[in-house]
Design a protein around this motif. Structure first.
Motif, PDB file in Angstrom:
ATOM      1  N   GLY A   1     -17.372 -36.942 -15.640  1.00  0.00           N
ATOM      2  CA  GLY A   1     -16.518 -35.979 -14.972  1.00  0.00           C
ATOM      3  C   GLY A   1     -15.106 -36.470 -14.737  1.00  0.00           C
ATOM      4  N   PHE A   2     -14.234 -35.528 -14.418  1.00  0.00           N
ATOM      5  CA  PHE A   2     -12.832 -35.815 -14.128  1.00  0.00           C
ATOM      6  C   PHE A   2     -12.361 -34.841 -13.075  1.00  0.00           C
ATOM      7  CE2 PHE A   2      -8.332 -34.625 -15.087  1.00  0.00           C
ATOM      8  CZ  PHE A   2      -7.746 -35.792 -14.644  1.00  0.00           C
ATOM      9  N   ALA A   3     -11.686 -35.349 -12.059  1.00  0.00           N
ATOM     10  CA  ALA A   3     -11.138 -34.501 -11.004  1.00  0.00           C
ATOM     11  C   ALA A   3      -9.697 -34.887 -10.756  1.00  0.00           C
ATOM     12  CB  ALA A   3     -11.951 -34.650  -9.709  1.00  0.00           C
ATOM     13  N   GLU A   4      -8.877 -33.887 -10.429  1.00  0.00           N
ATOM     14  CA  GLU A   4      -7.485 -34.160 -10.086  1.00  0.00           C
ATOM     15  C   GLU A   4      -7.220 -33.670  -8.673  1.00  0.00           C
ATOM     16  OE1 GLU A   4      -2.896 -33.462 -11.624  1.00  0.00           O
ATOM     17  OE2 GLU A   4      -4.590 -32.940 -12.927  1.00  0.00           O
ATOM     18  N   VAL A   5      -6.507 -34.470  -7.903  1.00  0.00           N
ATOM     19  CA  VAL A   5      -6.174 -34.151  -6.525  1.00  0.00           C
ATOM     20  C   VAL A   5      -4.651 -34.203  -6.388  1.00  0.00           C
ATOM     21  CG1 VAL A   5      -6.487 -34.792  -4.110  1.00  0.00           C
ATOM     22  CG2 VAL A   5      -8.327 -35.210  -5.746  1.00  0.00           C
ATOM     23  N   SER A   6      -4.058 -33.182  -5.776  1.00  0.00           N
ATOM     24  CA  SER A   6      -2.613 -33.199  -5.580  1.00  0.00           C
ATOM     25  C   SER A   6      -2.247 -34.152  -4.464  1.00  0.00           C
ATOM     26  CB  SER A   6      -2.110 -31.788  -5.251  1.00  0.00           C
ATOM     27  OG  SER A   6      -2.511 -31.414  -3.944  1.00  0.00           O
ATOM     28  N   LEU A   7      -1.055 -34.719  -4.552  1.00  0.00           N
ATOM     29  CA  LEU A   7      -0.584 -35.616  -3.508  1.00  0.00           C
ATOM     30  C   LEU A   7      -0.472 -34.885  -2.181  1.00  0.00           C
ATOM     31  CD1 LEU A   7       0.553 -38.231  -2.391  1.00  0.00           C
ATOM     32  CD2 LEU A   7       2.768 -37.654  -3.395  1.00  0.00           C
ATOM     33  N   GLY A   8      -0.035 -33.622  -2.221  1.00  0.00           N
ATOM     34  CA  GLY A   8       0.082 -32.842  -1.000  1.00  0.00           C
ATOM     35  C   GLY A   8      -1.251 -32.664  -0.304  1.00  0.00           C
ATOM     36  N   LEU A   9      -2.274 -32.359  -1.077  1.00  0.00           N
ATOM     37  CA  LEU A   9      -3.596 -32.186  -0.493  1.00  0.00           C
ATOM     38  C   LEU A   9      -4.127 -33.508   0.039  1.00  0.00           C
ATOM     39  CD1 LEU A   9      -6.021 -30.366   0.068  1.00  0.00           C
ATOM     40  CD2 LEU A   9      -6.837 -30.865  -2.237  1.00  0.00           C
TER      41      LEU A   9
ATOM     42  N   GLY B   1       3.556 -33.025 -27.055  1.00  0.00           N
ATOM     43  CA  GLY B   1       3.609 -32.064 -25.960  1.00  0.00           C
ATOM     44  C   GLY B   1       3.325 -32.664 -24.599  1.00  0.00           C
ATOM     45  N   LEU B   2       3.370 -33.990 -24.486  1.00  0.00           N
ATOM     46  CA  LEU B   2       3.141 -34.670 -23.212  1.00  0.00           C
ATOM     47  C   LEU B   2       4.504 -35.053 -22.632  1.00  0.00           C
ATOM     48  CD1 LEU B   2       0.162 -36.909 -24.389  1.00  0.00           C
ATOM     49  CD2 LEU B   2       0.037 -34.791 -23.053  1.00  0.00           C
ATOM     50  N   ALA B   3       4.899 -34.374 -21.574  1.00  0.00           N
ATOM     51  CA  ALA B   3       6.259 -34.526 -21.056  1.00  0.00           C
ATOM     52  C   ALA B   3       6.423 -35.751 -20.173  1.00  0.00           C
ATOM     53  CB  ALA B   3       6.647 -33.269 -20.284  1.00  0.00           C
ATOM     54  N   THR B   4       5.357 -36.182 -19.505  1.00  0.00           N
ATOM     55  CA  THR B   4       5.462 -37.300 -18.570  1.00  0.00           C
ATOM     56  C   THR B   4       4.346 -38.309 -18.830  1.00  0.00           C
ATOM     57  OG1 THR B   4       4.030 -36.336 -16.877  1.00  0.00           O
ATOM     58  CG2 THR B   4       6.365 -35.726 -16.809  1.00  0.00           C
ATOM     59  N   VAL B   5       4.526 -39.505 -18.273  1.00  0.00           N
ATOM     60  CA  VAL B   5       3.465 -40.512 -18.393  1.00  0.00           C
ATOM     61  C   VAL B   5       2.205 -40.037 -17.669  1.00  0.00           C
ATOM     62  CG1 VAL B   5       2.853 -42.916 -17.980  1.00  0.00           C
ATOM     63  CG2 VAL B   5       5.211 -42.328 -18.549  1.00  0.00           C
ATOM     64  N   ALA B   6       2.393 -39.297 -16.566  1.00  0.00           N
ATOM     65  CA  ALA B   6       1.236 -38.738 -15.866  1.00  0.00           C
ATOM     66  C   ALA B   6       0.447 -37.800 -16.779  1.00  0.00           C
ATOM     67  CB  ALA B   6       1.681 -38.005 -14.605  1.00  0.00           C
TER      68      ALA B   6
ATOM     69  N   VAL C   1      -4.441 -38.781  -9.321  1.00  0.00           N
ATOM     70  CA  VAL C   1      -3.398 -38.259  -8.445  1.00  0.00           C
ATOM     71  C   VAL C   1      -2.055 -38.501  -9.111  1.00  0.00           C
ATOM     72  CG1 VAL C   1      -2.298 -38.343  -6.181  1.00  0.00           C
ATOM     73  CG2 VAL C   1      -4.758 -38.766  -6.380  1.00  0.00           C
ATOM     74  N   GLU C   2      -1.257 -37.434  -9.267  1.00  0.00           N
ATOM     75  CA  GLU C   2       0.102 -37.576  -9.786  1.00  0.00           C
ATOM     76  C   GLU C   2       1.060 -37.678  -8.617  1.00  0.00           C
ATOM     77  OE1 GLU C   2       3.340 -34.603 -11.685  1.00  0.00           O
ATOM     78  OE2 GLU C   2       1.502 -34.821 -12.892  1.00  0.00           O
ATOM     79  N   GLY C   3       1.909 -38.691  -8.643  1.00  0.00           N
ATOM     80  CA  GLY C   3       2.888 -38.836  -7.578  1.00  0.00           C
ATOM     81  C   GLY C   3       3.346 -40.269  -7.450  1.00  0.00           C
TER      82      GLY C   3
ATOM     83  N   SER D   1       3.033 -41.678 -11.745  1.00  0.00           N
ATOM     84  CA  SER D   1       4.150 -40.795 -11.414  1.00  0.00           C
ATOM     85  C   SER D   1       4.501 -39.925 -12.619  1.00  0.00           C
ATOM     86  CB  SER D   1       5.376 -41.622 -11.012  1.00  0.00           C
ATOM     87  OG  SER D   1       5.851 -42.352 -12.128  1.00  0.00           O
ATOM     88  N   ALA D   2       5.277 -38.886 -12.348  1.00  0.00           N
ATOM     89  CA  ALA D   2       5.691 -37.964 -13.409  1.00  0.00           C
ATOM     90  C   ALA D   2       6.958 -38.479 -14.093  1.00  0.00           C
ATOM     91  CB  ALA D   2       5.915 -36.574 -12.834  1.00  0.00           C
ATOM     92  N   GLU D   3       6.947 -39.749 -14.461  1.00  0.00           N
ATOM     93  CA  GLU D   3       8.081 -40.330 -15.184  1.00  0.00           C
ATOM     94  C   GLU D   3       8.177 -39.694 -16.577  1.00  0.00           C
ATOM     95  OE1 GLU D   3       9.275 -44.585 -17.285  1.00  0.00           O
ATOM     96  OE2 GLU D   3       7.543 -44.462 -15.923  1.00  0.00           O
TER      97      GLU D   3
END
Length: 413
Positions: free
Chosen positions: A388-396, A366-371, A8-10, A352-354
């Protein structure tokens, strides 16, 4: 099947609150928070004191950490534990803060971790070569943390071989600590009977058996480590033999301490509170691990060996949370541990997207953020190790009412 690694990024505080509202629980929390070396913290909380003034350096760090630790405790299971990496800058403040949030009775250990064997050569003073791990239980009465590991067990420490081929070592049944004696442990001072020819030991007289009292080497009375009922129940694990001490020959009783424990479980050795680099890895080996997967894109990751040792202290189905995920070492270690022992651990990593530093290796890659670094490593882990790998948005995550383990429309694998 649920992915071993979810990301989760956030802002981690927002994520922790969303997890709590969703009723999520984790058995193991590991975090490697900012060490407060004097640079500006990346977490932009309103860090002001009660009187409205701008908080000082330590006060600001504690103000940033307190709500995150409180939120972490809110998503821990009753069997859970938390490990926090820290250095000398905030170790004292963190210890007090963890005492407040988890309670002094939940303190389990302060481990010294030797991540830089050569020591830091820059600057004045000592060449610091260590950091710390502070370990707390959610509740010491229900925590399942086992402060032992199968990794350091050496079969050579068990030189005796039983007729059925099992290896063991002899441990005195007599308590060798003189604080325990007939005055302080009266119920453990009693005779047993043993036959030194056959090795048989019983709590009652038998043909061929001689009476044996527990004594120290100087002949003063001692006590046994086991009660009479336990000796009776586990007589097969005891043996008596003739020994020669300072006062001449005597018969003593020993416990057969087996290399292979009952039920075929792995033999485990109690962990010490100093973890050397040759056992858990170093910052140098950690950098090499990241480089092998995604390039040299992170300056001070933790080695997977450190996290794998932490994982051995918890059950093989533990749900793991790392909300200061950095380069993704915890998720990497979870995948390696599952692949090695068939475990069913899962890890939720939060970052976080620091922005990365301009001109850094990560930026050039080409990696803009620590996330982005966390995401790239965990995807590479899934590609090379599996799980496996899954990503979940903070909003969701914030919107859903169920478990993050449920199928998610925005998950990618």
């Amino acid at each position: 099947m649920e992915a071993w690694n979810t990301f989760v990024e956030g802002d981690n505080l927002a994520v922790l609150h969303a997890l709590a509202r969703a009723g999520e629980e984790f058995d193991l929390v590991y975090i490697d928070p900012p060490y407060n070396t004097g640079s500006v913290l990346a977490y932009h909380d309103d860090l002001r004191g009660a009187d409205g003034r701008r908080a000082g350096r330590h006060e600001a760090w504690v103000a940033m950490m307190r709500p995150r630790l409180e939120a972490a405790r809110a998503v821990m299971s009753s069997r859970g534990a938390i490990y926090v990496s820290i250095d000398d800058n905030e170790a004292a403040y963190l210890r007090l803060l963890l005492d407040e949030v988890f309670g002094e009775r939940s303190f389990l250990a302060q481990v010294v971790v030797n991540l830089n064997p050569k020591g830091r050569q820059l600057g004045k003073g000592f060449a610091t070569s260590h950091e710390y791990l502070l370990v707390y239980a959610y509740d010491a009465r229900t925590c399942v943390l086992d402060a032992s590991s199968p990794d350091d067990v050496d079969a050579r420490d068990f030189p005796q071989v039983a007729p059925d081929g099992r290896r063991y070592r002899r441990l005195p049944l007599r308590n060798t600590n003189k604080k325990f004696n007939p005055e302080t442990a009266r119920t453990l001072h009693f005779p047993v009977w043993g036959d030194p020819e056959t090795g048989e030991v019983r709590t009652a007289a038998f043909d061929g058996g001689v009476e044996i009292w527990p004594v120290f080497g100087d002949g003063t009375p001692a006590v046994w480590r086991w009660s009479a009922p336990l000796i009776e129940r586990r007589a097969v694990d005891l043996v008596c033999r003739r020994v020669r001490g300072r006062l001449g020959a005597r018969i003593d009783v020993y416990q057969r301490d087996w290399l292979d424990t009952a039920g075929g479980r792995d033999r485990r050795k109690k962990l010490r509170t100093i973890w050397p680099a040759d056992e858990v890895g170093s910052t140098d080996t950690a950098v090499a691990e990241v480089k092998a997967l995604v390039g040299k894109v992170f300056e001070s990751p933790k080695p997977t060996g450190l996290l794998r040792r932490i994982l051995t202290t918890m059950p093989g189905d533990a749900r793991v949370l790392d909300f200061f995920a950095g380069s993704g070492t915890t998720g990497h270690a979870v995948a390696l541990a599952n692949a090695a022992d068939g475990g069913r651990r899962t890890c939720l990593s939060v970052n976080s997207a620091e922005p990365v530093r301009a001109g850094s290796d990560a930026a050039r890659a080409g990696l803009a953020t620590v996330a982005d670094i966390t995401r790239a490593r965990l995807q590479a882990v899934a590609d090379t190790v599996g799980g496996g790998f899954a990503e979940v948005s903070l909003g969701l995550l914030a919107a859903q009412a169920g478990s993050i383990a449920d199928p998610l429309p925005e998950a990618v694998s």
